[in-house]
Every structure is written in structure tokens, then in C-alpha cells.
Motif scaffolding. Structure first.
Motif, mmCIF file in Angstrom:
data_model
loop_
_atom_site.group_PDB
_atom_site.id
_atom_site.type_symbol
_atom_site.label_atom_id
_atom_site.label_comp_id
_atom_site.label_asym_id
_atom_site.label_seq_id
_atom_site.Cartn_x
_atom_site.Cartn_y
_atom_site.Cartn_z
ATOM 1 N N UNK A 113 -29.259 -35.624 8.530
ATOM 2 C CA UNK A 113 -28.322 -34.655 7.933
ATOM 3 C C UNK A 113 -28.017 -33.522 8.900
ATOM 4 N N UNK A 114 -29.064 -32.918 9.483
ATOM 5 C CA UNK A 114 -28.823 -31.732 10.321
ATOM 6 C C UNK A 114 -28.155 -32.119 11.654
ATOM 7 N N UNK A 115 -28.551 -33.259 12.239
ATOM 8 C CA UNK A 115 -27.904 -33.666 13.494
ATOM 9 C C UNK A 115 -26.459 -34.090 13.243
ATOM 10 N N UNK A 116 -26.224 -34.773 12.140
ATOM 11 C CA UNK A 116 -24.857 -35.125 11.768
ATOM 12 C C UNK A 116 -24.034 -33.870 11.495
ATOM 13 N N UNK A 117 -24.657 -32.889 10.809
ATOM 14 C CA UNK A 117 -23.952 -31.639 10.490
ATOM 15 C C UNK A 117 -23.595 -30.872 11.765
ATOM 16 N N UNK A 118 -24.515 -30.849 12.743
ATOM 17 C CA UNK A 118 -24.226 -30.169 14.010
ATOM 18 C C UNK A 118 -23.070 -30.847 14.741
ATOM 19 N N UNK A 119 -23.009 -32.183 14.671
ATOM 20 C CA UNK A 119 -21.901 -32.914 15.297
ATOM 21 C C UNK A 119 -20.583 -32.616 14.586
ATOM 22 N N UNK A 120 -20.622 -32.633 13.249
ATOM 23 C CA UNK A 120 -19.397 -32.333 12.490
ATOM 24 C C UNK A 120 -18.936 -30.901 12.742
ATOM 25 N N UNK A 121 -19.897 -29.981 12.911
ATOM 26 C CA UNK A 121 -19.567 -28.574 13.101
ATOM 27 C C UNK A 121 -18.712 -28.363 14.356
ATOM 28 N N UNK A 122 -18.950 -29.200 15.378
ATOM 29 C CA UNK A 122 -18.176 -29.068 16.616
ATOM 30 C C UNK A 122 -16.690 -29.326 16.391
ATOM 31 N N UNK A 123 -16.380 -30.113 15.353
ATOM 32 C CA UNK A 123 -14.979 -30.453 15.059
ATOM 33 C C UNK A 123 -14.440 -29.672 13.855
ATOM 34 N N UNK A 124 -15.267 -28.716 13.347
ATOM 35 C CA UNK A 124 -14.837 -27.901 12.212
ATOM 36 C C UNK A 124 -13.893 -26.794 12.623
ATOM 37 N N UNK A 125 -13.460 -25.963 11.660
ATOM 38 C CA UNK A 125 -12.483 -24.889 11.953
ATOM 39 C C UNK A 125 -12.968 -23.922 13.025
ATOM 40 N N UNK A 126 -14.280 -23.692 13.128
ATOM 41 C CA UNK A 126 -14.810 -22.737 14.115
ATOM 42 C C UNK A 126 -15.542 -23.442 15.258
ATOM 43 N N UNK A 127 -15.397 -24.759 15.369
ATOM 44 C CA UNK A 127 -16.125 -25.514 16.383
ATOM 45 C C UNK A 127 -15.427 -25.526 17.730
ATOM 46 N N UNK A 128 -16.138 -26.041 18.740
ATOM 47 C CA UNK A 128 -15.583 -26.080 20.100
ATOM 48 C C UNK A 128 -14.428 -27.067 20.210
ATOM 49 N N UNK A 129 -14.393 -28.071 19.322
ATOM 50 C CA UNK A 129 -13.322 -29.080 19.368
ATOM 51 C C UNK A 129 -12.469 -29.023 18.100
ATOM 52 N N UNK A 130 -12.170 -27.811 17.664
ATOM 53 C CA UNK A 130 -11.419 -27.629 16.405
ATOM 54 C C UNK A 130 -10.036 -28.268 16.473
ATOM 55 N N UNK A 131 -9.447 -28.339 17.675
ATOM 56 C CA UNK A 131 -8.096 -28.879 17.788
ATOM 57 C C UNK A 131 -8.045 -30.388 17.962
ATOM 58 N N UNK A 132 -9.201 -31.033 18.011
ATOM 59 C CA UNK A 132 -9.230 -32.483 18.215
ATOM 60 C C UNK A 132 -8.770 -33.223 16.964
ATOM 61 N N UNK A 133 -8.551 -34.516 17.126
ATOM 62 C CA UNK A 133 -8.091 -35.339 16.006
ATOM 63 C C UNK A 133 -9.153 -35.373 14.908
ATOM 64 N N UNK A 134 -8.755 -35.192 13.627
ATOM 65 C CA UNK A 134 -9.735 -35.270 12.528
ATOM 66 C C UNK A 134 -10.465 -36.616 12.514
ATOM 67 N N UNK A 135 -9.774 -37.688 12.891
ATOM 68 C CA UNK A 135 -10.393 -39.010 12.924
ATOM 69 C C UNK A 135 -11.555 -39.037 13.925
ATOM 70 N N UNK A 136 -11.341 -38.404 15.099
ATOM 71 C CA UNK A 136 -12.396 -38.366 16.116
ATOM 72 C C UNK A 136 -13.603 -37.595 15.609
ATOM 73 N N UNK A 137 -13.351 -36.479 14.907
ATOM 74 C CA UNK A 137 -14.459 -35.690 14.363
ATOM 75 C C UNK A 137 -15.257 -36.446 13.340
ATOM 76 N N UNK A 138 -14.557 -37.118 12.419
ATOM 77 C CA UNK A 138 -15.250 -37.889 11.377
ATOM 78 C C UNK A 138 -16.049 -39.035 11.998
ATOM 79 N N UNK A 139 -15.444 -39.706 12.995
ATOM 80 C CA UNK A 139 -16.116 -40.837 13.641
ATOM 81 C C UNK A 139 -17.362 -40.373 14.399
ATOM 82 N N UNK A 140 -17.222 -39.297 15.186
ATOM 83 C CA UNK A 140 -18.340 -38.802 15.981
ATOM 84 C C UNK A 140 -19.481 -38.310 15.093
ATOM 85 N N UNK A 141 -19.147 -37.532 14.073
ATOM 86 C CA UNK A 141 -20.185 -37.020 13.167
ATOM 87 C C UNK A 141 -20.878 -38.134 12.403
ATOM 88 N N UNK A 142 -20.113 -39.126 11.939
ATOM 89 C CA UNK A 142 -20.702 -40.245 11.187
ATOM 90 C C UNK A 142 -21.650 -41.052 12.067
#
Length: 372
Positions: A113-142
Motif C-alpha cells: 500500500x505505502x510503496x504503491x501510494x508513493x508511486x501514485x503520489x509522483x503522478x498526483x496533482x502535487x507530484x513530480x510527474x503531475x503533467x504525465x499521462x494519467x494512464x502512465x500514472x495508473x500503470x506505474x502505481x499499480x
């Protein structure tokens, strides 16, 4: 025709279905009623409150009297809560059928949960990759969440096979180690800020607030578990190892490979449950899944998995999870002190083990009589 109908009615899990029905009827009868706000679907398709006019001509919210247990909102909540435990229970049942046990399943759930959450956080509104494709964020976090859990399960299986020690020892140590790593990584803080697309997918609802995705994934895991255990040669090898490991070894089954595989599957199921959980609740902490090992093992055992190995089904694990969750829900509905919940679940587990032992004793007695 009659023989087929009789076979369909008297499936191995028919007793569990009867328990679910009787437990549901008891909760419906003793739970009483509660006043809940009335909702309706508006012109835009969204749920909205219903208002009425009182005797004084004022516009006030409308309420309806509903049974505390048998109402759409409670049943939707029960289905959602059951999904997380049932998914892990299917994996745990496979481990128990192979003659093992996994006490670290709650800690695997927390670390994933926490490692997945940290990965998802990078693609969230305040993350380092906020502008990346939502699909990439969901795939990477999953992948981070499920992959972490699968690796933890694989490590458990590898250590059990390599060191040739009882699974209880390895998974007990893993339970403390993995929970500790989750705490160190997060420093005890909650991790949130996920991509909105991920949460919208997991929280997609149908009907009167029914969370569709956790329920659908639970059904998929159930079907996959049923096919694996009941229709594939790999599943039959799991039963063979759990029933008699020495005989399975002499018959040519690679016992170590089977053990490695069952712990991998258990970790995978914990990762899937963790992924759905962080998507639904929107955050993860190192305390997630605390005590889940008891609920998951209880669900598997109540569902018919024998702690001596060689016996159990995926459907039984899901029904066992439903029974455990109905008991937990019943404790709240009947206003029983929450401090008794773990005691009650523990008693249910002990009762299931006692019944399993009595069943084994009766089976051995019948075999002895038949042989004499």
C-alpha cells in the motif's frame, strides 16, 4: 436430471451458504430499524437529497425507516468490505491447501500500500510527474503496488524452501520486518495525493452506492482461483502436496516449486487488495492491514480450508470472508462493544478448527470400519 440437480444443490459449500442465510436472517430480525436520509437520482444523473414539506409549510429533508441490516446502503458497504478480505482469503486458502500458512499477509498488504501510494503520489496533482499521462500514472502505481506484494510473497516462499523451516517461523519474522519497513519508509505518515483518474476508476459506483470495481475484481479472483484449483494440473498438485507431501514428492511433483508458487499467489492477492484499498480510501499508512492476518486466515478456515492441508476451495474462501464480515458488521449493528470483535472472530476460528478435526476423526473412523 434429478441426479444433476441434487449434485448442484449439495455442493461442498452448501453448508456455508446456509450459514450465510441464517446469519443474514438473524441480523435482519434482531437489528431493528434506523432513520436514514432519502435520496433520488436527479436530472443530471447524480444522487441528491429528497425534501418534503412539514406541517408548518417548511421544506425539510425527507427520511425513511429502514432495517439496519437489510438496506441497500449497508449491503453495498458489506459487499465492498468483503471484497478486500475475500481477495486475500483466496490466496491464503491456496497456501493452506498446500499445507502452509502466511502470517505476513497483513504486513505485505501494508508495504504494498505505502510503496504503491508513493508511486501514485509522483503522478498526483502535487507530484513530480503531475503533467504525465494519467494512464502512465495508473500503470506505474499499480505495478509498484502489486509487484511489491508479489516479490514479498516470492521471498517468503524462497526462504521457506531454502531454509526448510516451518512457514510459521518465516512468515512471523516477515510480518514484523515488512511492517517495520513500511513504517521507516513513511515515517509513520499518511501518503496521499493520487491521480484523480485512478480514484475515479476504483470508486466507480452502480445502483445505490455499490462499489463496482472491488466487487468485480473479487469475482475475477474467485473465478481464477476456482479454475486454478479445480481445473488445472497445477492446482491438483497443490492439493497433492498439502494432502501428503512425501507421497507427492515420490510421485514426481516438484514440491519446492509448488510451495514457491503458492506464496507468490498469496502475495499477489494481497497486492491486488492493497491496490483497490488505496484507490478507494485515497491514502495509505504503515498501519494499514493491521490484524488482517487474523481475518484472512479466519475467512479461509471458516470457508473450509483445512489447516492440515489438502482441503479447501476458492468459493469457500469468499463465503468465509462474507461470514467474517457479516459478524463484524453485526457487532456494529447490534451495538455490541467493539472490544469484543477480535474475541468473537477468534472463537469462530477455533470453532471451525474443532469442527474440521471432528470431521477428520469421523472420516478416519468410517475408513477404519470399511477396511475391517
Amino acid at each position: 436430471m434429478l441426479a444433476r440437480l441434487r449434485q448442484a444443490l449439495f455442493i461442498p459449500e452448501s453448508g456455508l451458504l446456509l450459514v450465510v442465510f441464517v446469519l443474514g436472517a438473524a441480523l435482519w430480525f434482531f437489528s431493528g430499524t434506523v432513520r436514514t436520509p432519502q435520496f433520488e437520482v436527479g436530472p443530471d444523473g447524480a444522487r441528491q437529497r429528497v425534501f418534503t414539506t412539514n406541517a408548518g409549510g417548511e421544506r425539510v429533508p425527507a427520511f425513511v425507516e429502514r432495517n439496519k441490516f437489510l438496506n441497500a446502503q449497508n449491503l453495498a458497504q458489506l459487499a465492498k468490505d468483503t471484497s478486500f478480505i475475500a481477495i486475500m482469503a483466496v490466496g491464503m486458502s491456496i497456501v493452506i491447501i498446500a499445507g502452509g500458512i502466511d502470517l505476513s499477509v497483513g504486513s505485505i498488504y501494508a508495504l504494498a500500500s505505502v510503496l504503491g501510494a508513493l508511486a501514485f503520489q509522483q503522478f498526483g496533482p502535487d507530484g513530480a510527474h503531475a503533467g504525465a499521462s494519467p494512464f502512465a500514472g495508473v500503470l506505474f502505481g499499480s505495478l509498484a503496488c502489486v509487484g511489491t506484494a508479489a516479490l514479498c510473497g516470492l521471498a517468503n516462499g524462497g526462504l521457506i524452501v531454502a531454509l526448510r523451516v516451518h512457514p510459521f517461523i518465516i512468515t512471523l519474522g516477515a510480518m514484523a520486518i515488512l511492517r517495520g519497513i513500511a513504517f521507516v519508509v513513511t515515517r509513520g505518515q499518511s501518503v496521499g495525493g493520487f491521480p484523480p483518474a485512478f480514484r475515479e476508476i476504483v470508486r466507480f459506483e452502480v445502483g445505490n452506492g455499490l462499489s463496482f470495481v472491488p466487487l468485480a475484481v473479487m469475482v475475477l479472483v474467485l473465478v481464477a482461483g476456482w479454475i486454478f484449483l479445480g481445473r488445472l494440473a497445477a492446482g491438483r498438485r497443490v492439493y497433492a502436496v498439502g494432502g501428503n507431501e512425501l507421497a507427492a514428492r515420490f510421485s514426481g511433483i516438484r514440491v519446492e516449486r509448488v510451495k514457491l508458487g503458492v506464496y507468490l499467489l498469496s502475495g499477489l492477492c494481497a497486492g491486488i487488495a492493497a491496490l483497490l484499498s488505496i484507490g478507494y480510501y485515497g491514502a495509505a499508512t504503515s498501519g494499514d492491514g493491521q490484524g488482517y492476518e487474523l481475518n484472512v486466515i479466519a475467512a479461509a478456515v471458516v470457508g473450509g480450508a483445512s489447516l492440515t492441508g489438502g482441503k479447501g476451495t476458492a468459493l469457500g474462501a469468499v463465503l468465509g470472508a462474507l461470514v467474517i464480515q457479516m459478524i463484524s458488521s453485526g457487532i456494529v449493528i447490534l451495538s455490541i462493544d467493539q472490544n469484543y470483535s477480535q474475541i468473537i472472530i477468534g472463537v469462530v476460528v477455533v470453532a471451525a478448527v474443532v469442527l474440521d478435526n471432528v470431521n477428520h476423526w469421523l472420516a478416519r473412523r468410517r475408513q477404519a470400519r470399511a477396511a475391517s
